[in-house]
Structure formats: structure tokens, C-alpha cells
Design a protein around this motif. Structure first.
Motif, PDB file in Angstrom:
ATOM      1  N   GLY A  80       0.778  -1.284  -0.234  1.00  0.00           N
ATOM      2  CA  GLY A  80       0.375  -0.059   0.366  1.00  0.00           C
ATOM      3  C   GLY A  80       0.709   1.681   0.047  1.00  0.00           C
ATOM      4  N   VAL A  81       0.037   2.677  -0.680  1.00  0.00           N
ATOM      5  CA  VAL A  81       0.960   3.278  -0.813  1.00  0.00           C
ATOM      6  C   VAL A  81      -0.194   4.565  -1.028  1.00  0.00           C
ATOM      7  CG1 VAL A  81       3.438   2.319  -1.802  1.00  0.00           C
ATOM      8  CG2 VAL A  81       1.854   3.174  -3.106  1.00  0.00           C
ATOM      9  N   SER A  82       0.654   6.111  -0.469  1.00  0.00           N
ATOM     10  CA  SER A  82       0.178   7.302  -0.678  1.00  0.00           C
ATOM     11  C   SER A  82       1.034   8.333  -1.294  1.00  0.00           C
ATOM     12  CB  SER A  82      -1.050   7.851   0.198  1.00  0.00           C
ATOM     13  OG  SER A  82      -1.943   6.921   0.369  1.00  0.00           O
ATOM     14  N   VAL A  83       0.124   8.506  -2.657  1.00  0.00           N
ATOM     15  CA  VAL A  83       1.410   9.494  -3.347  1.00  0.00           C
ATOM     16  C   VAL A  83       0.582  10.785  -3.627  1.00  0.00           C
ATOM     17  CG1 VAL A  83       3.035  10.072  -5.139  1.00  0.00           C
ATOM     18  CG2 VAL A  83       2.618   7.764  -4.074  1.00  0.00           C
ATOM     19  N   GLN A  84       1.463  11.803  -3.484  1.00  0.00           N
ATOM     20  CA  GLN A  84       0.710  12.421  -3.250  1.00  0.00           C
ATOM     21  C   GLN A  84       0.851  14.064  -5.401  1.00  0.00           C
ATOM     22  OE1 GLN A  84       3.799  16.492  -1.754  1.00  0.00           O
ATOM     23  NE2 GLN A  84       2.052  17.588  -2.224  1.00  0.00           N
ATOM     24  N   GLY A  85      -0.143  14.513  -5.402  1.00  0.00           N
ATOM     25  CA  GLY A  85      -0.257  14.724  -6.753  1.00  0.00           C
ATOM     26  C   GLY A  85      -0.138  15.453  -7.172  1.00  0.00           C
ATOM     27  N   THR A  86       0.880  15.422  -8.185  1.00  0.00           N
ATOM     28  CA  THR A  86       1.634  16.658  -9.393  1.00  0.00           C
ATOM     29  C   THR A  86       0.149  18.466  -8.650  1.00  0.00           C
ATOM     30  OG1 THR A  86       0.592  16.437 -11.687  1.00  0.00           O
ATOM     31  CG2 THR A  86       2.828  15.280 -11.036  1.00  0.00           C
ATOM     32  N   SER A  87      -0.564  18.274  -9.170  1.00  0.00           N
ATOM     33  CA  SER A  87      -1.645  19.043  -8.045  1.00  0.00           C
ATOM     34  C   SER A  87      -1.192  19.812  -6.710  1.00  0.00           C
ATOM     35  CB  SER A  87      -2.288  19.517  -8.754  1.00  0.00           C
ATOM     36  OG  SER A  87      -3.519  18.494  -7.840  1.00  0.00           O
ATOM     37  N   HIS A  88      -1.472  18.980  -5.640  1.00  0.00           N
ATOM     38  CA  HIS A  88      -0.716  19.143  -4.620  1.00  0.00           C
ATOM     39  C   HIS A  88       0.912  19.611  -4.698  1.00  0.00           C
ATOM     40  CE1 HIS A  88      -4.810  17.585  -2.652  1.00  0.00           C
ATOM     41  NE2 HIS A  88      -4.142  16.658  -4.156  1.00  0.00           N
ATOM     42  N   LEU A  89       1.366  19.427  -5.415  1.00  0.00           N
ATOM     43  CA  LEU A  89       3.602  19.397  -5.620  1.00  0.00           C
ATOM     44  C   LEU A  89       3.331  20.951  -5.895  1.00  0.00           C
ATOM     45  CD1 LEU A  89       5.139  16.780  -6.897  1.00  0.00           C
ATOM     46  CD2 LEU A  89       5.455  17.591  -4.220  1.00  0.00           C
ATOM     47  N   ASP A  90       2.188  22.099  -6.794  1.00  0.00           N
ATOM     48  CA  ASP A  90       2.249  23.101  -7.335  1.00  0.00           C
ATOM     49  C   ASP A  90       1.888  24.137  -6.517  1.00  0.00           C
ATOM     50  OD1 ASP A  90       3.269  21.776 -10.326  1.00  0.00           O
ATOM     51  OD2 ASP A  90       1.945  21.672 -10.306  1.00  0.00           O
ATOM     52  N   LYS A  91       0.959  23.496  -5.677  1.00  0.00           N
ATOM     53  CA  LYS A  91      -0.049  24.276  -5.116  1.00  0.00           C
ATOM     54  C   LYS A  91       0.993  24.331  -3.393  1.00  0.00           C
ATOM     55  CE  LYS A  91      -4.075  23.896  -7.131  1.00  0.00           C
ATOM     56  NZ  LYS A  91      -5.790  23.510  -6.864  1.00  0.00           N
ATOM     57  N   ASN A  92       1.942  23.687  -3.226  1.00  0.00           N
ATOM     58  CA  ASN A  92       2.170  23.224  -1.808  1.00  0.00           C
ATOM     59  C   ASN A  92       1.372  22.673  -0.354  1.00  0.00           C
ATOM     60  OD1 ASN A  92       4.615  23.416  -0.420  1.00  0.00           O
ATOM     61  ND2 ASN A  92       4.579  25.166   0.716  1.00  0.00           N
ATOM     62  N   THR A  93       0.440  22.215  -1.127  1.00  0.00           N
ATOM     63  CA  THR A  93      -0.779  20.835   0.271  1.00  0.00           C
ATOM     64  C   THR A  93      -0.147  19.680   0.240  1.00  0.00           C
ATOM     65  OG1 THR A  93      -1.847  21.462  -2.063  1.00  0.00           O
ATOM     66  CG2 THR A  93      -2.784  22.640  -1.272  1.00  0.00           C
ATOM     67  N   PRO A  94       0.130  19.642   1.137  1.00  0.00           N
ATOM     68  CA  PRO A  94       0.137  18.154   1.204  1.00  0.00           C
ATOM     69  C   PRO A  94      -0.862  17.577   0.959  1.00  0.00           C
ATOM     70  CG  PRO A  94      -1.356  19.226   2.742  1.00  0.00           C
ATOM     71  CD  PRO A  94      -1.094  20.005   2.810  1.00  0.00           C
ATOM     72  N   CYS A  95      -0.257  15.553   0.840  1.00  0.00           N
ATOM     73  CA  CYS A  95      -0.827  14.287   0.288  1.00  0.00           C
ATOM     74  C   CYS A  95      -2.078  14.477   1.547  1.00  0.00           C
ATOM     75  CB  CYS A  95       0.117  13.457  -0.235  1.00  0.00           C
ATOM     76  SG  CYS A  95      -0.525  11.546  -0.399  1.00  0.00           S
ATOM     77  N   GLN A  96      -3.489  14.306   1.004  1.00  0.00           N
ATOM     78  CA  GLN A  96      -4.748  14.596   1.516  1.00  0.00           C
ATOM     79  C   GLN A  96      -5.499  13.054   1.516  1.00  0.00           C
ATOM     80  OE1 GLN A  96      -6.216  17.660  -0.688  1.00  0.00           O
ATOM     81  NE2 GLN A  96      -6.322  18.977   1.291  1.00  0.00           N
ATOM     82  N   ASP A  97      -4.586  11.950   0.701  1.00  0.00           N
ATOM     83  CA  ASP A  97      -5.264  10.636   0.846  1.00  0.00           C
ATOM     84  C   ASP A  97      -4.013   9.791   1.857  1.00  0.00           C
ATOM     85  OD1 ASP A  97      -6.432  11.119  -1.148  1.00  0.00           O
ATOM     86  OD2 ASP A  97      -4.994   9.671  -2.932  1.00  0.00           O
ATOM     87  N   THR A  98      -5.109   8.561   2.929  1.00  0.00           N
ATOM     88  CA  THR A  98      -4.007   8.365   3.286  1.00  0.00           C
ATOM     89  C   THR A  98      -4.767   6.598   3.438  1.00  0.00           C
ATOM     90  OG1 THR A  98      -2.863   7.458   5.340  1.00  0.00           O
ATOM     91  CG2 THR A  98      -5.887   9.016   4.935  1.00  0.00           C
ATOM     92  N   HIS A  99      -3.787   5.585   3.870  1.00  0.00           N
ATOM     93  CA  HIS A  99      -4.222   3.508   4.031  1.00  0.00           C
ATOM     94  C   HIS A  99      -3.682   3.801   5.336  1.00  0.00           C
ATOM     95  CE1 HIS A  99      -0.568   4.076   2.545  1.00  0.00           C
ATOM     96  NE2 HIS A  99      -0.313   2.679   2.714  1.00  0.00           N
ATOM     97  N   ALA A 100      -4.616   2.768   4.948  1.00  0.00           N
ATOM     98  CA  ALA A 100      -4.023   1.207   6.274  1.00  0.00           C
ATOM     99  C   ALA A 100      -4.005   0.486   6.081  1.00  0.00           C
ATOM    100  CB  ALA A 100      -4.531   2.202   7.158  1.00  0.00           C
TER     101      ALA A 100
END
Length: 271
Positions: free
Chosen positions: A10-30
Motif C-alpha cells: 500500500g502507498v499514498s502519493v502526492q499529486g502534482t497539483s498538490h505539489l504545485d500548490k504546496n499542499t500536503p497529500c490528502q490521501d491516506t491508507h492503512a
């Protein structure tokens, strides 16, 4: 361990739009593999417009797994009604965890808005619960892929379903059946256009099967996780989606080595 041998990645990866806007990855998993061989999976996607949604998503998945584990200590559900009752309780617990988080911070619950999808495989029972636009895809013994619950996407582009809405728990969709499966995948909406043939939401074997084969044969989970992150960050994937991306892949182990390539379905249809 008395149950089947599973490999889970399992992985959660920050999207490019979030990188561009300097916002964190809002996905998560367990996820968990229990001593009896049961698997527990949970993913969440925090709302992009909610300032602390990543915290809401984290609280939801953590509580969901805790609630499943506690319930399993007292015995597994015996029929479809019991599984539905358990799933409803798990989602209620997850909702309450986010409510308490918001109360502790003294800010509105909407600031922690998040989706939630959970899945359990226990023996030959499969149970999936979902609020929001994630997706859970299972694989039958013969290799047929099937969607257990259609992503909840409204008639309008800005219409969303969240665990944290006032009537959010009423949107819970549950799939449960005594059905033996070979694999199970959970994904957030960032990968819907790559993983499904839209608008029918038909799972793309070209996308799922290489990933499942890779997971089944992995012998170094950390290396496999790094390769999966690299795939989700690849130019080919990012050209199709700029959103955060989460995958949990759970499959029965296969000793045959395989190499993760670039399983993006060129045949996927845009909405």
C-alpha cells in the motif's frame, strides 16, 4: 498463521497539483494481516477544499482498522446481516473519531472532510464498505475482475460524498458475499481514469493485472513499495492525473518473480 498467505502493498502519493500548490497529500491508507489470515484494508481521500482534511482522513482509516480488530477479537460475523452491521459500526466509529478530532481543535467538522472505503477478506467472506468516490476491485478465482461498489460521484462536478457530512453515514454502501477471491485492490479517485474504462467503471485488466502479479511475487516489501511509488510518480501516470493517488493491493502469494512495468490502460475512456 492458519489462514491463506497474502501479500499486501500500500502507498499514498502526492499529486502534482498538490505539489504545485504546496499542499500536503490528502490521501491516506492503512492495512493489517491478522494472525488468522484475515486482511483489513482502509483508504481515505481528504477533500481538497478542506484545510485539515489530511488529518480527518488519517483519523478515519486508523479508527476503522482499530474497530475491525476489536470486533474480530469477539468473533467473526456469521452471515451477511452481521457483516453489514459490523461495517455500519466501523463507519460510525470512524465518523466519531473525526468528530472528536474537530471538537478537540475547536473548528468545524467540515474542515476535516474525508471519504472512506474499507474492505475485509475473512475465510471466504468478502465485505466492502464505502462512502465517497474510491473504488474496490476484487478478482475471482478464474482471474475475472469485478467492482464491488461503484464510486459515488454526483450528477454535478462539485457534488461529493463525505464521511463527515451531517448525513454522511446514510450514504454508506456495503457489498458483502461468501465469495472466495484471489486478490483485492482499493484505490482513491485519483486513479479512476487510469484503472477503469469509463463511464461504465469496468476494471481494466491492463492496469490491475501487472500490479497484482508484481505484488503476489514480491519478496522485499520495502523495495516493492519504492517501485510502486516510482510508478505512481511516473510521467506517464502524472500525464493522466494530477490528483493524490492511493493503492492498496492485496493478493495471494505467488513465488514467481515479476517486474513492475507501466500498466496504464490506453483503452480507458474519459468521462
Amino acid at each position: 498463521m492458519t489462514g491463506p498467505v497474502w501479500h499486501i502493498l500500500g502507498v499514498s502519493v502526492q499529486g502534482t497539483s498538490h505539489l504545485d500548490k504546496n499542499t500536503p497529500c490528502q490521501d491516506t491508507h492503512a492495512y493489517r494481516l491478522t494472525p488468522n489470515g484475515d486482511i483489513l484494508l482502509a483508504i481515505a481521500d481528504g477533500a481538497g477544499s478542506a484545510e485539515r482534511s489530511q488529518e480527518g482522513a488519517q483519523a478515519a482509516v486508523e479508527q476503522a482498522v482499530i474497530s475491525f480488530e476489536a470486533a474480530f477479537q469477539t468473533g467473526l460475523p456469521g452471515d451477511e446481516t452481521d457483516w453489514r452491521t459490523l461495517m455500519a459500526q466501523v463507519f460510525a466509529d470512524a465518523h466519531q473519531a473525526v468528530v472528536q478530532l474537530a471538537a478537540g481543535a475547536n473548528i468545524p467538522l467540515s474542515s476535516f472532510a474525508t471519504t472512506l472505503a474499507c474492505a475485509v477478506v475473512s475465510g471466504e467472506w468478502l465485505a466492502v464498505g464505502q462512502i465517497g468516490d474510491g473504488a474496490a476491485v476484487a478478482e475471482d478465482e478464474d482471474g475475472t475482475l469485478f467492482l464491488t461498489a461503484r464510486p459515488q460521484r454526483g450528477e454535478y462536478a462539485n457534488e461529493a460524498y463525505f464521511l463527515t457530512m451531517p448525513d454522511g453515514l446514510n450514504s454508506l454502501v456495503v457489498y458483502t458475499a461468501p465469495r472466495f477471491i484471489r486478490s483485492l485492490t482499493l484505490t482513491t479517485d485519483g486513479l479512476l481514469r487510469l484503472a477503469f474504462k469509463l463511464p461504465e467503471y469496468e476494471p481494466s485488466a491492463q492496469f490491475f493485472q501487472p500490479l497484482l502479479a508484481f505484488t503476489a511475487a514480491m519478496d522485499d516489501p520495502e523495495q516493492a513499495k519504492s517501485e510502486l511509488v516510482a510508478f505512481l510518480n511516473s510521467a506517464r501516470v502524472c500525464a493522466r492525473t494530477d490528483d493524490d493517488k492511493t493503492l492498496i493491493l492485496a493478493t495471494r502469494a505467488n513465488p514467481t518473480p515479476t517486474v513492475l512495468e507501466n500498466p496504464v490502460s490506453d483503452g480507458a475512456q474519459e468521462e
